[in-house]
Design a protein around this motif. Structure first.
Motif, mmCIF file in Angstrom:
data_model
loop_
_atom_site.group_PDB
_atom_site.id
_atom_site.type_symbol
_atom_site.label_atom_id
_atom_site.label_comp_id
_atom_site.label_asym_id
_atom_site.label_seq_id
_atom_site.Cartn_x
_atom_site.Cartn_y
_atom_site.Cartn_z
ATOM 1 N N SER A 222 -11.195 5.754 19.235
ATOM 2 C CA SER A 222 -9.781 6.036 19.000
ATOM 3 C C SER A 222 -9.483 6.156 17.513
ATOM 4 O O SER A 222 -8.744 7.048 17.086
ATOM 5 C CB SER A 222 -8.906 4.940 19.614
ATOM 6 O OG SER A 222 -9.087 4.879 20.998
ATOM 7 N N ARG A 223 -10.059 5.275 16.708
ATOM 8 C CA ARG A 223 -9.863 5.357 15.258
ATOM 9 C C ARG A 223 -10.430 6.666 14.712
ATOM 10 O O ARG A 223 -9.826 7.324 13.872
ATOM 11 C CB ARG A 223 -10.522 4.173 14.573
ATOM 12 C CG ARG A 223 -9.858 2.854 14.840
ATOM 13 C CD ARG A 223 -10.674 1.723 14.257
ATOM 14 N NE ARG A 223 -10.505 1.660 12.831
ATOM 15 C CZ ARG A 223 -9.781 0.755 12.209
ATOM 16 N NH1 ARG A 223 -9.153 -0.163 12.897
ATOM 17 N NH2 ARG A 223 -9.673 0.766 10.908
ATOM 18 N N LYS B 257 -14.437 2.107 22.670
ATOM 19 C CA LYS B 257 -13.224 2.908 22.821
ATOM 20 C C LYS B 257 -12.318 2.751 21.609
ATOM 21 O O LYS B 257 -11.656 3.703 21.191
ATOM 22 C CB LYS B 257 -12.485 2.514 24.090
ATOM 23 C CG LYS B 257 -13.189 2.938 25.359
ATOM 24 C CD LYS B 257 -12.418 2.500 26.568
ATOM 25 C CE LYS B 257 -13.171 2.856 27.846
ATOM 26 N NZ LYS B 257 -12.469 2.357 29.042
ATOM 27 N N TYR C 172 -4.508 2.576 18.112
ATOM 28 C CA TYR C 172 -5.675 2.713 17.242
ATOM 29 C C TYR C 172 -5.819 4.137 16.706
ATOM 30 O O TYR C 172 -6.303 4.339 15.594
ATOM 31 C CB TYR C 172 -6.957 2.266 17.944
ATOM 32 C CG TYR C 172 -7.163 0.782 17.837
ATOM 33 C CD1 TYR C 172 -7.535 0.203 16.629
ATOM 34 C CD2 TYR C 172 -6.959 -0.057 18.922
ATOM 35 C CE1 TYR C 172 -7.704 -1.157 16.509
ATOM 36 C CE2 TYR C 172 -7.133 -1.410 18.818
ATOM 37 C CZ TYR C 172 -7.506 -1.959 17.606
ATOM 38 O OH TYR C 172 -7.671 -3.309 17.484
ATOM 39 N N ILE C 173 -5.407 5.118 17.493
ATOM 40 C CA ILE C 173 -5.383 6.493 16.980
ATOM 41 C C ILE C 173 -4.409 6.577 15.809
ATOM 42 O O ILE C 173 -4.713 7.168 14.768
ATOM 43 C CB ILE C 173 -5.001 7.489 18.098
ATOM 44 C CG1 ILE C 173 -6.126 7.591 19.129
ATOM 45 C CG2 ILE C 173 -4.682 8.870 17.520
ATOM 46 C CD1 ILE C 173 -5.771 8.396 20.361
ATOM 47 N N TYR D 207 -5.036 1.984 22.720
ATOM 48 C CA TYR D 207 -5.907 2.993 22.118
ATOM 49 C C TYR D 207 -5.096 4.046 21.366
ATOM 50 O O TYR D 207 -5.555 4.571 20.355
ATOM 51 C CB TYR D 207 -6.803 3.624 23.179
ATOM 52 C CG TYR D 207 -7.715 2.597 23.817
ATOM 53 C CD1 TYR D 207 -8.672 1.939 23.059
ATOM 54 C CD2 TYR D 207 -7.586 2.258 25.152
ATOM 55 C CE1 TYR D 207 -9.490 0.978 23.619
ATOM 56 C CE2 TYR D 207 -8.400 1.300 25.722
ATOM 57 C CZ TYR D 207 -9.345 0.663 24.953
ATOM 58 O OH TYR D 207 -10.154 -0.307 25.502
ATOM 59 N N ILE D 208 -3.895 4.330 21.850
ATOM 60 C CA ILE D 208 -3.001 5.227 21.112
ATOM 61 C C ILE D 208 -2.620 4.579 19.788
ATOM 62 O O ILE D 208 -2.542 5.247 18.757
ATOM 63 C CB ILE D 208 -1.773 5.585 21.969
ATOM 64 C CG1 ILE D 208 -2.208 6.427 23.159
ATOM 65 C CG2 ILE D 208 -0.715 6.316 21.138
ATOM 66 C CD1 ILE D 208 -1.139 6.701 24.180
#
Length: 119
Positions: free
Chosen positions: A106-107, A102, A7-8, A4-5
């Motif tokens: 995240s994006r 999620k 994707y951030i 998820y990081i």
């Protein structure tokens, strides 16, 4: 959690692809604020004899805060999902072994971080 990081970071990179778009968004926000100030100043000057609930200074503060908050809260998630559906890439996103909601969050979080930093 690392995915998820990532994707951030993807959201940040997607937003940073066109630096001129960041400047254009910033200048459009400034233009919007100027137009709002001009409209409200004209309204307050035309109604100088009446007692208004809000004064000019409070109204202008509200305009600034509302513009800043709306620029951070702006969400293009629906448009992104719509584009993924139309292109057929939604299938690839849905078969990944991560939670789709999620991943989209995240994006969006990465996109919002860039907006906070530059706009």
């Amino acid at each position: 959690m690392k995915i998820y990081i990532d994707y951030i970071l993807i959201g940040i990179k997607e937003h940073m692809v066109y630096p001129s778009a960041i400047w254009a968004r910033f200048l459009s926000r400034l233009l919007y604020l100027y137009l709002q100030f001009s409209i409200w100043n004209a309204l307050f000057l035309s109604n100088s004899q009446t007692n208004l609930i809000l004064n000019q200074e409070d109204t202008l503060k509200y305009i600034v805060v509302a513009t800043i908050v709306s620029s951070f809260m702006e969400c293009n998630t629906t448009e992104w999902i719509n584009t993924q559906i139309q292109s057929g890439n939604i299938v690839t996103e849905l078969i990944r072994p991560i939670d789709f909601r999620k991943m989209v969050f995240s994006r969006h979080l990465g996109d919002t971080l860039v907006k906070i930093a530059f706009c």
